[in-house]
Design an enzyme around this catalytic site. Structure first.
Site, mmCIF file in Angstrom:
data_model
loop_
_atom_site.group_PDB
_atom_site.id
_atom_site.type_symbol
_atom_site.label_atom_id
_atom_site.label_comp_id
_atom_site.label_asym_id
_atom_site.label_seq_id
_atom_site.Cartn_x
_atom_site.Cartn_y
_atom_site.Cartn_z
ATOM 1 N N GLU A 128 -5.456 -8.304 -1.218
ATOM 2 C CA GLU A 128 -6.171 -8.149 0.055
ATOM 3 C C GLU A 128 -7.625 -7.841 -0.225
ATOM 4 O OE1 GLU A 128 -4.699 -5.396 3.049
ATOM 5 O OE2 GLU A 128 -2.629 -5.857 2.514
ATOM 6 N N GLU A 178 0.830 -1.213 0.000
ATOM 7 C CA GLU A 178 0.000 0.000 0.000
ATOM 8 C C GLU A 178 0.861 1.258 0.000
ATOM 9 O OE1 GLU A 178 -2.835 -0.438 3.224
ATOM 10 O OE2 GLU A 178 -4.148 -1.610 1.946
#
Ligand code: P53
Length: 474
Positions: free
Chosen positions: A372, A179
């Site tokens: 995810e 991320e």
């Protein structure tokens, strides 16, 4: 039709949220170790509160995690039983280089992951490795200021050189930074950034981002040099913005918001800073220091695939009356009146996943990997540790269907899907154990009580059947 035959089904974890063993095997201290659960957490992860070591009166859940450091064999066996084709995990930098700036790696740390990868292969599980998942050696933060310092590029390069060589033949899927856009929202957790009073935070963040982007390109170069089989991906906290209304201002605002995140991937995938970003920096009076050769490096070593996390879509508006925010998320957004939300206020939007996949695929035309996705919920086990988590099955089934639509109906090229927290683990945002994502229940609570025993939830057998049918049987 349907998913590719070699579709990589699996689950995902991160070292700091599950390993524990924080002072074992020669491991050094990391930023993620010193973030406590409770009210202080937000200030620490956003770089506003200085907590560079353990302090009296706080509970630090990463110290024990779910003790995977000692129990990984049992856990991987359970992943094998579910039929996982891949397992996404991250390497703790501090196991390999305890301080971060040594020239020789720590053999015990290297051996730990070597054994772990071999354990995966026993079950035909392909490891998917995040090189840095919100972790940075504390020494690099104290001595160099974390990613704000150009020296980090060198230290990261050393880490990559060591692991690519050591794990050649054992690992071929790599993600450079988890991320990467999280540096804007949780800069201490994302990039080891702590801000002094009065500092221009944007200036620091974008300089640090440049260092990460250059490092990511260098990692890609080395990975390909060491083994042409290596596939390197970038990783985005995705979930596109909807305009709150069809007012052109809202539409424009939603585009601007998306660009705050996409700029990272524009660099990693297209190899250059986009015009809109450079203009924005100019207006903000920010200048990024670049070294000679950076532009060429970024251009020459773009990623092989694009990976991302998806939990929710987001909403943007310029209307101050409508600025009611969703709760419980450091990546806040305006509330969408059409969607339900999880117990933590994260709004649930399966179609948003299909929209996000299409947006990303249209933009980059490279294979995607969803690394995810999942529902954080309170689970109530019976006396055997069994949880009837129909709510989780429902969330995942709808998201898998949406992702199937993106593949079958829209033609998106998707390599695989790993659900977040396939075994219950510590929440990154809140530090709670109570916010569970797993197919496997772990007996541990927010205060650290519990015997850490693992047990299968209802979703365990459900996911096994999803994998066995290659996503047909939802
Ligand atoms: P938790 C916020 C928004 C989107 C993704 O999050 C985020 C976060 C951080 O809270 O992080 C990713 O545990 C991250 C994982 C994290 C997971 O989402 O707060 O890559 O480390 O655990 C879920 O519920």
């Amino acid at each position: 039709m349907g998913f590719r035959k070699d579709f990589l089904w699996g689950g995902a974890t991160a070292a700091n949220q599950c390993e524990g063993g924080y002072n074992e095997g020669g491991r050094g201290l990391a930023n993620v170790d010193v973030v406590p659960i409770g009210e202080a957490r937000l200030g620490v992860i956003t770089g506003k509160t200085k907590m560079f070591d353990f302090e009296e009166g706080y509970h630090y859940p990463a110290k024990v995690g779910i003790d995977m450091y000692h129990r990984y064999k049992e856990d991987i066996a359970l992943f094998g039983e579910m039929g996982f084709k891949t397992y996404r995990l991250s390497i703790a930098w501090t196991r390999i280089f305890p301080n971060g700036d040594e020239t020789e790696p720590n053999e015990e740390g290297l051996k730990f992951y070597e054994d772990l990868f071999k354990e995966c292969h026993k079950y035909g599980i392909e490891p998917l490795v995040t090189i840095t998942h919100f972790d940075c050696p504390m020494h690099l933060i104290e001595a160099y200021g974390g990613w704000r310092n150009r020296k980090m590029v060198e230290f990261y390069e050393r880490l990559c050189t060591v692991i690519f060589n050591r794990y050649k033949g054992l690992v071929k899927y790599w993600l450079t930074f988890n991320e990467i856009n999280m540096i804007l929202h949780a800069p201490f957790m994302g990039a080891g950034l702590y801000f002094e009073e009065g500092e221009n935070e944007d200036q620091v963040k974008y300089q640090a981002a440049h260092h990460e982007l250059v490092s990511s390109a260098i990692a890609t170069r080395i990975a390909h040099e060491v083994d042409p089989e290596n596939q390197v991906g970038c990783m985005l906290a995705a979930g596109g913005y909807y305009p709150y209304s069809c007012r052109p201002e809202d539409v424009f605002e939603s585009r601007q918001k998306d660009r705050e995140s996409y700029f990272f991937i524009d660099v990693q995938s297209r190899g250059e800073y986009p015009a809109y970003f450079l203009k924005d920096l100019e207006r903000k009076g920010i200048e990024i220091a670049m070294e000679e050769g950076d532009a060429e490096l970024l251009k020459a070593h773009t990623v092989d695939f694009i990976s991302f996390s998806y939990y929710s879509s987001r909403v943007a508006t310029t209307d101050p009356e409508l600025l009611e925010q969703t709760s419980g998320n450091i990546f806040a957004s305006v509330k969408n009146p059409y969607l339900d939300a999880s117990e933590w206020g994260w709004q649930i939007d399966p179609l948003g996943l299909r929209i996000t996949m299409n947006d990303i695929y249209d933009r980059y035309q490279k294979p995607l990997f969803i690394v995810e996705n999942g529902l954080g919920a309170v689970d109530v086990p019976d006396e055997n540790g069994y949880v009837e988590d129909d709510y989780r099955i429902d969330y995942l089934a709808k998201h898998i269907q949406a992702m199937k639509d993106a593949v079958e109906l829209d033609g998106v090229d998707l390599l695989g899907y790993t659900t977040w927290g396939c075994i219950d683990l510590v929440s990154a945002g809140t530090g709670e154990m109570k916010k569970r994502y797993g197919f496997i229940y772990v007996d541990l609570d927010n205060e650290g009580n519990g015997d850490l025993k693992r047990s299968k939830k209802k979703s365990f057998d459900w996911y096994k059947q999803v994998i066995a049918s290659n996503g047909e049987d939802l």
